[in-house]
Write a protein that holds these residues in place. Structure first.
Motif, PDB file in Angstrom:
ATOM      1  N   GLU A 112      -2.372  -7.856   7.130  1.00  0.00           N
ATOM      2  CA  GLU A 112      -3.284  -6.897   6.501  1.00  0.00           C
ATOM      3  C   GLU A 112      -2.588  -5.602   6.080  1.00  0.00           C
ATOM      4  O   GLU A 112      -3.172  -4.779   5.401  1.00  0.00           O
ATOM      5  N   GLN A 113      -1.336  -5.436   6.493  1.00  0.00           N
ATOM      6  CA  GLN A 113      -0.584  -4.234   6.081  1.00  0.00           C
ATOM      7  C   GLN A 113       0.897  -4.601   6.078  1.00  0.00           C
ATOM      8  O   GLN A 113       1.660  -4.175   6.948  1.00  0.00           O
ATOM      9  N   THR A 173       0.854  -1.180   0.000  1.00  0.00           N
ATOM     10  CA  THR A 173       0.000   0.000   0.000  1.00  0.00           C
ATOM     11  C   THR A 173       0.895   1.236   0.000  1.00  0.00           C
ATOM     12  O   THR A 173       2.054   1.179   0.395  1.00  0.00           O
ATOM     13  N   ALA A 185      -2.167   5.127   2.240  1.00  0.00           N
ATOM     14  CA  ALA A 185      -2.142   3.660   2.291  1.00  0.00           C
ATOM     15  C   ALA A 185      -3.106   2.995   1.312  1.00  0.00           C
ATOM     16  O   ALA A 185      -3.760   2.016   1.641  1.00  0.00           O
ATOM     17  N   THR A 232      -0.245  -0.187  13.243  1.00  0.00           N
ATOM     18  CA  THR A 232      -0.878  -0.610  11.984  1.00  0.00           C
ATOM     19  C   THR A 232      -2.222   0.104  11.915  1.00  0.00           C
ATOM     20  O   THR A 232      -2.798   0.436  12.957  1.00  0.00           O
ATOM     21  N   ASN A 233      -2.722   0.329  10.722  1.00  0.00           N
ATOM     22  CA  ASN A 233      -4.004   1.014  10.612  1.00  0.00           C
ATOM     23  C   ASN A 233      -5.135   0.192  11.220  1.00  0.00           C
ATOM     24  O   ASN A 233      -6.081   0.748  11.781  1.00  0.00           O
ATOM     25  N   VAL A 279       6.047  -2.535   9.598  1.00  0.00           N
ATOM     26  CA  VAL A 279       4.725  -2.024   9.939  1.00  0.00           C
ATOM     27  C   VAL A 279       4.277  -2.833  11.143  1.00  0.00           C
ATOM     28  O   VAL A 279       4.479  -4.044  11.198  1.00  0.00           O
TER      29      VAL A 279
END
Lengths: 432, 66
Positions: free
Chosen positions: A229-230, A58, A64, A294-295, A252
């Protein structure tokens, strides 16, 4: 017979991936770069796009957004395509893009060449601010590549004016087209019509560096650090109350605690952490210190990793004073094109300055909040939205300080500024 | 077909013609710039909305498909 050492393929890197392994921050020459990573594999466009999708890369410019989706959108545009490596790091609390370009420009430039091929572009640009130290380094890297003939599409350098929003993607497209670095009304977005009305990919320089490594080492390697997931690593800029502020690369999902250790440890007692940048949010230190960055973890709390800014505010400094300084800067950095931003941000900045002064005169939290809600989403770009996010976060996290100020006192023991706020050119500033 | 009223905030300079002609959907903020109801334009107001769009001296007001 064993293979000669210099014919062995490069070893897939652990951490750091982008930054030099031994902390030597002098610029990598093309030869150094090829020694460490080998040449760019001639991946066909479809294979690279699939690899980027599998990798889950991303954007590292703050939003992102999935890279493969952006590239596919540009590739499906009508007419000639354009790619731009966006190195215009207007965020004062961020130094990662400058550091990357100063130490490993060939990673970004490899990524730019790969992007040009993948979207079918016949024009490529590198866009960055006019840093006296950085421009010659970047020109030297471009000259090396020209002499070696490594880029099928020649890269043109375009400089950005010293403005906070010069890196906004439609401002980038406008400036690269030869006009001012001012945001444009959307639609159309730049992936449909950007530079000279053509489908344009504007991609952050760090993102392109990661692309250059995915092309060599693959999606699985990319996913070997960071959460599913990231995935991957990212560059963080750690500043404020730390012994050795600077840029560090980490997976991340690293923590503020780990980043502060990498930055030489805290100086003083941390009070709050600014995450993301001046369009980001404050997090109280006790809530964020050991949280994976992480987001997925941050967004439910109203925070985001953004472009990796982590600024430590120590106890003894007034958070409202710091916030007011930043909001004044953000107001001065309005493009001045849209009424709500051009008039609303200065009103909010004035109100924040009043709130930052202990005592009852002229302080109006309600007006500040009303104006914030009024300007949100009413500009052509997200400058007012980001400013509002920062303002709301400041009022929330420094609510105790606000109450003290209401009663005429302040917890500050130091009045030395912490967050970096440049002197702005103001309304006579240049936009080219 | 449902439509929404939108303003190009760069083209707009706060003249206020839209708010005068279409107060049901447009009000002016503290600085004279239009705040537009972002929902679908009701059937009965589509005609007046078109007139407001045509009347904007800067062509900043638009009707877009929702």
């Amino acid at each position: 017979m064993t293979a000669a050492i210099d014919t062995l393929p490069p070893v897939a890197p652990g951490l750091p991936r982008l930054l030099p392994i031994h902390g030597d921050r002098s610029p990598a020459t093309l030869a150094d770069h090829l020694d460490r990573h080998g040449p760019v594999p001639p991946l066909p466009a479809a294979a690279l796009l699939d690899a980027l999708e599998a990798a889950g890369l991303t954007g590292r410019g703050g939003a992102a957004f999935p890279v493969h989706r952006k590239w596919r959108a540009v590739a499906s545009g009508a007419g000639p395509r354009v790619v731009v490596a966006n190195g215009a790091e207007g965020e004062p609390a961020s130094a990662k893009d400058k550091t990357l370009l100063a130490t490993a420009p060939h990673l970004t430039l490899d990524g730019l060449a790969l992007a040009a091929r993948a979207v079918g572009a016949d024009r490529a640009y590198l866009y960055l601010h006019r840093h006296p130290q950085l421009i010659p380094l970047v020109r030297a890297a471009l000259d090396e590549r020209r002499r070696a003939g490594v880029d099928p599409v020649a890269v043109e350098l375009v400089t950005a004016p010293p403005r906070f929003i010069a890196g906004e993607e439609s401002a980038v497209a406008s400036r690269v087209s030869g006009d001012h670095a001012l945001p444009r009304y959307k639609p159309p977005r730049v992936f449909e019509a950007g530079v000279r009305g053509l489908p344009t990919l504007v991609q952050n320089v760090e993102t392109l560096a990661h692309v250059a490594l995915v092309a060599r080492y693959g999606a699985e390697w990319f996913r070997s650090v960071g959460p599913a997931e990231q995935p991957g690593s990212m560059l963080f800029t750690v500043s404020g109350a730390v012994a050795a502020p600077g840029v560090t690369e980490a997976a991340v999902g690293t923590t503020v605690r780990a980043l502060v250790v990498a930055a030489g440890g805290s100086t003083g007692t941390p009070q709050a952490v600014l995450l993301g940048g001046y369009h980001g949010t404050w997090a109280p230190v006790d809530q964020v210190w050991d949280l994976p960055l992480t987001n997925a973890t941050l967004r439910p709390r109203g925070w985001a990793v953004g472009a990796g800014v982590v600024a430590i505010l120590p106890a003894g400094v007034c958070g409202l004073v710091e916030a007011a300084r930043v909001v004044r800067y953000l107001a001065d950095e309005s493009a001045g094109q849209c009424g709500p931003c051009a008039f609303g941000l200065p009103s909010i900045a004035e109100a924040m300055a009043a709130l930052a002064r202990p005592g009852r005169r002229g302080r109006d939290t309600a007006a500040t909040k009303r104006w914030a809600a009024l300007v949100e989403r009413r500009g052509a770009c997200h400058h007012p939205d980001g400013t509002v996010r920062f303002v709301r976060s400041s009022l929330e996290v420094f609510a105790d300080e606000l109450r003290r100020h209401d009663k005429g006192s302040c917890s500050a023991t130091s009045h030395r500024p912490v967050l970096p706020v440049p002197v702005t050119a103001g309304d006579v500033g240049q936009w080219r | 077909m449902t439509t929404r009223l939108v303003v190009d905030p760069i083209a707009c300079d706060g003249r206020g013609t839209c708010a005068e002609l279409l107060p049901e959907l447009v009000s002016l903020d503290d600085w004279g710039f239009p705040v537009i109801d972002g929902d679908d334009v009701p059937e009965a107001l589509v005609g007046p909305a078109r007139r407001a769009v045509a009347a904007c001296p800067l062509l900043a007001l638009r009707l877009t498909p929702a």
